[in-house]
Design a protein around this motif. Structure first.
Motif, PDB file in Angstrom:
ATOM      1  N   VAL A 181       0.861  -1.187   0.000  1.00  0.00           N
ATOM      2  CA  VAL A 181       0.000   0.000   0.000  1.00  0.00           C
ATOM      3  C   VAL A 181       0.892   1.230   0.000  1.00  0.00           C
ATOM      4  O   VAL A 181       1.840   1.323   0.782  1.00  0.00           O
ATOM      5  CB  VAL A 181      -0.923   0.032   1.239  1.00  0.00           C
ATOM      6  CG1 VAL A 181      -1.636   1.382   1.363  1.00  0.00           C
ATOM      7  CG2 VAL A 181      -1.941  -1.093   1.182  1.00  0.00           C
ATOM      8  N   ILE A 182       0.603   2.173  -0.882  1.00  0.00           N
ATOM      9  CA  ILE A 182       1.311   3.454  -0.902  1.00  0.00           C
ATOM     10  C   ILE A 182       0.464   4.469  -0.144  1.00  0.00           C
ATOM     11  O   ILE A 182      -0.711   4.659  -0.453  1.00  0.00           O
ATOM     12  CB  ILE A 182       1.546   3.945  -2.341  1.00  0.00           C
ATOM     13  CG1 ILE A 182       2.414   2.956  -3.115  1.00  0.00           C
ATOM     14  CG2 ILE A 182       2.181   5.332  -2.345  1.00  0.00           C
ATOM     15  CD1 ILE A 182       2.563   3.297  -4.591  1.00  0.00           C
ATOM     16  N   ALA A 183       1.056   5.110   0.860  1.00  0.00           N
ATOM     17  CA  ALA A 183       0.326   6.095   1.655  1.00  0.00           C
ATOM     18  C   ALA A 183       1.305   7.008   2.372  1.00  0.00           C
ATOM     19  O   ALA A 183       2.472   6.651   2.574  1.00  0.00           O
ATOM     20  CB  ALA A 183      -0.585   5.401   2.679  1.00  0.00           C
ATOM     21  N   GLY A 184       0.832   8.167   2.759  1.00  0.00           N
ATOM     22  CA  GLY A 184       1.609   9.026   3.626  1.00  0.00           C
ATOM     23  C   GLY A 184       1.847   8.303   4.941  1.00  0.00           C
ATOM     24  O   GLY A 184       0.969   7.578   5.429  1.00  0.00           O
ATOM     25  N   PHE A 185       3.030   8.479   5.517  1.00  0.00           N
ATOM     26  CA  PHE A 185       3.335   7.760   6.749  1.00  0.00           C
ATOM     27  C   PHE A 185       2.381   8.122   7.870  1.00  0.00           C
ATOM     28  O   PHE A 185       1.873   7.235   8.581  1.00  0.00           O
ATOM     29  CB  PHE A 185       4.774   8.035   7.198  1.00  0.00           C
ATOM     30  CG  PHE A 185       5.078   7.453   8.547  1.00  0.00           C
ATOM     31  CD1 PHE A 185       5.312   6.094   8.686  1.00  0.00           C
ATOM     32  CD2 PHE A 185       5.089   8.252   9.686  1.00  0.00           C
ATOM     33  CE1 PHE A 185       5.561   5.540   9.937  1.00  0.00           C
ATOM     34  CE2 PHE A 185       5.344   7.711  10.940  1.00  0.00           C
ATOM     35  CZ  PHE A 185       5.580   6.355  11.066  1.00  0.00           C
ATOM     36  N   ALA A 207      11.842   5.709   2.914  1.00  0.00           N
ATOM     37  CA  ALA A 207      10.586   6.256   2.407  1.00  0.00           C
ATOM     38  C   ALA A 207      10.614   6.239   0.881  1.00  0.00           C
ATOM     39  O   ALA A 207      11.674   6.381   0.254  1.00  0.00           O
ATOM     40  CB  ALA A 207      10.389   7.688   2.914  1.00  0.00           C
ATOM     41  N   LEU A 208       9.459   6.037   0.292  1.00  0.00           N
ATOM     42  CA  LEU A 208       9.351   6.032  -1.168  1.00  0.00           C
ATOM     43  C   LEU A 208       9.725   7.399  -1.731  1.00  0.00           C
ATOM     44  O   LEU A 208      10.428   7.526  -2.732  1.00  0.00           O
ATOM     45  CB  LEU A 208       7.922   5.650  -1.563  1.00  0.00           C
ATOM     46  CG  LEU A 208       7.610   5.503  -3.046  1.00  0.00           C
ATOM     47  CD1 LEU A 208       8.473   4.415  -3.674  1.00  0.00           C
ATOM     48  CD2 LEU A 208       6.128   5.180  -3.232  1.00  0.00           C
ATOM     49  N   LEU A 209       9.250   8.425  -1.064  1.00  0.00           N
ATOM     50  CA  LEU A 209       9.563   9.803  -1.433  1.00  0.00           C
ATOM     51  C   LEU A 209       9.158  10.719  -0.278  1.00  0.00           C
ATOM     52  O   LEU A 209       8.452  10.304   0.637  1.00  0.00           O
ATOM     53  CB  LEU A 209       8.839  10.211  -2.720  1.00  0.00           C
ATOM     54  CG  LEU A 209       7.309  10.096  -2.752  1.00  0.00           C
ATOM     55  CD1 LEU A 209       6.657  11.426  -2.412  1.00  0.00           C
ATOM     56  CD2 LEU A 209       6.841   9.640  -4.131  1.00  0.00           C
ATOM     57  N   SER A 210       9.622  11.940  -0.324  1.00  0.00           N
ATOM     58  CA  SER A 210       9.221  12.950   0.651  1.00  0.00           C
ATOM     59  C   SER A 210       8.670  14.125  -0.131  1.00  0.00           C
ATOM     60  O   SER A 210       9.393  14.756  -0.916  1.00  0.00           O
ATOM     61  CB  SER A 210      10.410  13.396   1.507  1.00  0.00           C
ATOM     62  OG  SER A 210      10.009  14.339   2.477  1.00  0.00           O
ATOM     63  N   ALA A 211       7.389  14.396   0.040  1.00  0.00           N
ATOM     64  CA  ALA A 211       6.716  15.401  -0.775  1.00  0.00           C
ATOM     65  C   ALA A 211       6.378  16.642   0.033  1.00  0.00           C
ATOM     66  O   ALA A 211       6.047  16.561   1.216  1.00  0.00           O
ATOM     67  CB  ALA A 211       5.435  14.818  -1.368  1.00  0.00           C
TER      68      ALA A 211
END
Length: 265
Positions: A181-185, A207-211
């Motif tokens: 699942v991709i989601a904000g932490f 982390a997958l990315l930091s937006a």
């Protein structure tokens, strides 16, 4: 000569009048946001509350402009409300090129939001970066964007199902329907605790990315002229520790509202 000077002044005033008039017609700001993104934003009755709504309410009060928070539906529907001008502002939103067509982003961002890959603890896999998701099945919430670059990668390279909320995505994960699942932490961690499954799911590292997460005005709103003033206060409140306290308080409010269920449904 004097007549020419007067004419020049009149032309200058005429050209500068639209922003001034826009500011004058901003008598109230209607704000909306994500209904399921604790502790940044979440639904409470017919309002959106959380750290981001508290941030903009504080700024609006400082600028002496009334602000009301309104629940507009799902995250996709909240975005549509600002696209149509039904809401003046949306809080807690990432940047992408499509959204920039109808939103005026308040800069700077108020937080860097880590986006992670959640997996079932008994079905973990090796993960170093986004390439490791290719060939697996994933899920994420409807209406979510993770920035122009990753959105394009997800569309072209990944198999990702859209669900009605993070809770539904976690249910699919635990059933084995998806691998991740991709989601904000922050909202993912809060949802896992709320559902009592924190011992069954895990956020992979790194982390997958930091937006960057922003406040943004609808371009159809007369209040959009206040974006720069909001930006000044965002800078102040995110550097003096005020927003950190708002985030801590919002998480405590969420935790008090939703006691862990003690097990997955």
């Amino acid at each position: 000569m004097n007549r020419s000077l007067c004419l020049s002044v009149l032309v200058a005033l005429t050209l500068s009048s639209p922003p001034a008039l826009a500011a004058e017609t901003c008598t109230q700001i209607v704000s909306t946001g994500h209904p399921q993104y604790p502790a940044i934003a979440f639904k409470q009755g017919d309002r959106i509350v959380g750290a981001a709504p508290t941030l903009v309410e504080t700024i609006a009060k400082d600028l002496d402009v009334p602000l009301s928070s309104k629940y507009e539906g799902t995250w996709a529907e909240a975005q549509e409300a600002t696209r149509e001008g039904k809401a003046d502002m949306i809080v807690g939103i990432y940047y992408n090129d499509d959204r920039a067509q109808y939103l005026d982003y308040v800069r700077p961002a108020f937080i860097y939001d880590p986006v992670v890959v959640f997996v079932a603890k008994d079905r973990k896999f090796s993960f170093k970066d986004q390439q490791d998701l290719i060939g697996k099945k994933g899920a994420t919430n409807k209406g979510e964007s993770y920035g122009t670059a990753f959105d394009a990668f997800m569309k072209d390279k990944l198999t990702v199902t859209r669900t009605d909320g993070i809770g539904a995505a976690f249910e699919a994960l635990l059933k084995g329907d998806v691998d991740y699942v991709i989601a904000g932490f922050y909202p993912g961690d809060a949802e896992a605790e709320k559902s009592g499954i924190e011992d069954k799911v895990e956020a992979l590292e790194p982390a997958l990315l930091s937006a960057e997460m922003f406040v943004a005005f609808s371009k159809k709103s007369p209040c959009a002229a206040m974006a720069s003033k909001f930006g000044e206060d965002v800078t102040k409140l995110t550097t003096d520790g005020s927003f950190h306290k708002m985030l801590t308080d919002a998480r405590a409010e969420w935790d008090a509202k939703y006691e862990p269920k003690g097990g997955a449904e």
